[in-house]
Design a protein around this motif. Structure first.
Motif, PDB file in Angstrom:
ATOM      1  N   ASP A 106       6.049  -9.116 -11.352  1.00  0.00           N
ATOM      2  CA  ASP A 106       5.101  -8.075 -11.761  1.00  0.00           C
ATOM      3  C   ASP A 106       3.807  -8.184 -10.959  1.00  0.00           C
ATOM      4  N   ALA A 107       3.277  -9.398 -10.836  1.00  0.00           N
ATOM      5  CA  ALA A 107       2.041  -9.607 -10.079  1.00  0.00           C
ATOM      6  C   ALA A 107       2.238  -9.219  -8.613  1.00  0.00           C
ATOM      7  N   TYR A 108       3.366  -9.593  -8.059  1.00  0.00           N
ATOM      8  CA  TYR A 108       3.658  -9.256  -6.663  1.00  0.00           C
ATOM      9  C   TYR A 108       3.759  -7.746  -6.471  1.00  0.00           C
ATOM     10  N   LEU A 109       4.446  -7.072  -7.376  1.00  0.00           N
ATOM     11  CA  LEU A 109       4.589  -5.614  -7.270  1.00  0.00           C
ATOM     12  C   LEU A 109       3.246  -4.905  -7.431  1.00  0.00           C
ATOM     13  N   LEU A 110       2.403  -5.397  -8.332  1.00  0.00           N
ATOM     14  CA  LEU A 110       1.060  -4.828  -8.481  1.00  0.00           C
ATOM     15  C   LEU A 110       0.239  -5.026  -7.212  1.00  0.00           C
ATOM     16  N   GLU A 111       0.387  -6.190  -6.613  1.00  0.00           N
ATOM     17  CA  GLU A 111      -0.321  -6.481  -5.359  1.00  0.00           C
ATOM     18  C   GLU A 111       0.145  -5.538  -4.250  1.00  0.00           C
ATOM     19  N   LEU A 112       1.435  -5.306  -4.158  1.00  0.00           N
ATOM     20  CA  LEU A 112       1.973  -4.374  -3.159  1.00  0.00           C
ATOM     21  C   LEU A 112       1.475  -2.971  -3.399  1.00  0.00           C
ATOM     22  N   LYS A 113       1.437  -2.568  -4.656  1.00  0.00           N
ATOM     23  CA  LYS A 113       0.973  -1.234  -5.009  1.00  0.00           C
ATOM     24  C   LYS A 113      -0.491  -1.057  -4.613  1.00  0.00           C
ATOM     25  N   GLU A 114      -1.315  -2.075  -4.882  1.00  0.00           N
ATOM     26  CA  GLU A 114      -2.741  -1.990  -4.535  1.00  0.00           C
ATOM     27  C   GLU A 114      -2.931  -1.924  -3.029  1.00  0.00           C
ATOM     28  N   LYS A 115      -2.117  -2.665  -2.275  1.00  0.00           N
ATOM     29  CA  LYS A 115      -2.227  -2.655  -0.811  1.00  0.00           C
ATOM     30  C   LYS A 115      -1.820  -1.306  -0.230  1.00  0.00           C
ATOM     31  N   SER A 116      -0.861  -0.644  -0.858  1.00  0.00           N
ATOM     32  CA  SER A 116      -0.379   0.638  -0.328  1.00  0.00           C
ATOM     33  C   SER A 116      -1.269   1.802  -0.741  1.00  0.00           C
ATOM     34  N   SER A 117      -2.158   1.589  -1.693  1.00  0.00           N
ATOM     35  CA  SER A 117      -3.045   2.681  -2.173  1.00  0.00           C
ATOM     36  C   SER A 117      -4.216   2.908  -1.263  1.00  0.00           C
TER      37      SER A 117
END
Length: 117
Positions: A106-117
């Motif tokens: 979950d933390a990794y996916l949130l981090e990826l989402k923030e980087k792609s935003s």
């Protein structure tokens, strides 16, 4: 996991899960949660030959989930709940492991989402 700890710890848990894998044996354990019972009381709800039913009781006793004693000609079984703790502890360790892994994902996916935003 390797080593003698893994082997020695696995055997009792394996026996408990093997015993719990059968619906007849689970029903017997549920019945014994209420009170000790004789073989005939335990066998009554099942449509099977007594020798077959006795095999189920033997598996439960060998796993340590139940214990029996004999008075005269009557053998009575009772629940031995300490052995269930082995299965409960094993399941809790697995649950904790997977909860940690899912939290990390979950933390990794949130981090990826923030980087792609």
């Amino acid at each position: 996991m390797s080593g003698s700890l893994a082997t020695s710890d696995a055997r009792p848990v394996d026996h408990v899960f093997r015993a719990l894998s059968d619906p007849t044996r689970r029903h017997v354990l549920e019945r014994l949660c209420r009170s000790p019972a004789s073989v005939s009381e335990l066998a009554a709800p099942f449509e099977m030959a007594l020798p077959s039913f006795l095999q189920h009781l033997r598996v439960l006793e060998e796993s340590g989930l139940v214990r029996s004693h004999k008075r005269g000609r009557v053998r009575t079984y009772e629940l031995s709940p300490k052995r269930l703790k082995l299965a409960e502890d094993w399941l809790a360790r697995q649950r904790n492991l997977w909860e940690r892994r899912l939290d990390q994902l979950d933390a990794y996916l949130l981090e990826l989402k923030e980087k792609s935003s």
